[in-house]
Write a protein that holds these residues in place. Sequence first.
Motif, PDB file in Angstrom:
ATOM      1  N   ASP A  57      20.505  40.342 -40.047  1.00  0.00           N
ATOM      2  CA  ASP A  57      19.986  41.098 -41.178  1.00  0.00           C
ATOM      3  C   ASP A  57      20.264  40.319 -42.453  1.00  0.00           C
ATOM      4  O   ASP A  57      21.383  40.304 -42.957  1.00  0.00           O
ATOM      5  N   GLN A  58      19.248  39.616 -42.933  1.00  0.00           N
ATOM      6  CA  GLN A  58      19.359  38.874 -44.184  1.00  0.00           C
ATOM      7  C   GLN A  58      18.074  39.133 -44.963  1.00  0.00           C
ATOM      8  O   GLN A  58      17.041  38.523 -44.691  1.00  0.00           O
ATOM      9  N   PRO A  59      18.115  40.074 -45.912  1.00  0.00           N
ATOM     10  CA  PRO A  59      16.904  40.555 -46.585  1.00  0.00           C
ATOM     11  C   PRO A  59      16.043  39.480 -47.244  1.00  0.00           C
ATOM     12  O   PRO A  59      14.835  39.663 -47.357  1.00  0.00           O
ATOM     13  N   ASP A  60      16.613  38.368 -47.652  1.00  0.00           N
ATOM     14  CA  ASP A  60      15.801  37.352 -48.320  1.00  0.00           C
ATOM     15  C   ASP A  60      15.084  36.436 -47.327  1.00  0.00           C
ATOM     16  O   ASP A  60      14.281  35.599 -47.724  1.00  0.00           O
ATOM     17  N   LEU A  61      15.334  36.596 -46.035  1.00  0.00           N
ATOM     18  CA  LEU A  61      14.646  35.814 -45.012  1.00  0.00           C
ATOM     19  C   LEU A  61      13.858  36.757 -44.115  1.00  0.00           C
ATOM     20  O   LEU A  61      14.402  37.708 -43.568  1.00  0.00           O
ATOM     21  N   ARG A  62      12.585  36.499 -43.984  1.00  0.00           N
ATOM     22  CA  ARG A  62      11.721  37.325 -43.138  1.00  0.00           C
ATOM     23  C   ARG A  62      11.079  36.433 -42.085  1.00  0.00           C
ATOM     24  O   ARG A  62      10.813  35.272 -42.315  1.00  0.00           O
TER      25      ARG A  62
END
Length: 94
Positions: A57-62
């Motif tokens: 879960d790393q919001p800046d990486l999709r």
Amino acid sequence: RKWLKLGESNSVSVTFKSKYRNDATGCHHFTDPEDNNEYIYTQFEVFHAHRAFPCFDQPDLRAVLTLKTLAPKDWLVIANGLEKALLTEGDELF
């Protein structure tokens, strides 16, 4: 990091196997005693998603996720995205 290209599209391919669970976390397998049908599902709460496939879960990486299933002909497979292809026995696989 030296293999990733900044500002470009990078790909990571992962093959992963996980056992079905019966505690409603990850990928859950259930046989309904009322109709004797099998159900496989997930609710994918953030904390439990990693039990079904490797993720973080790393919001800046999709990332784009491609889901491929192999199921008996009489099963109905449902996902929350559009179906790109439906292959039947004898078709070229993946």
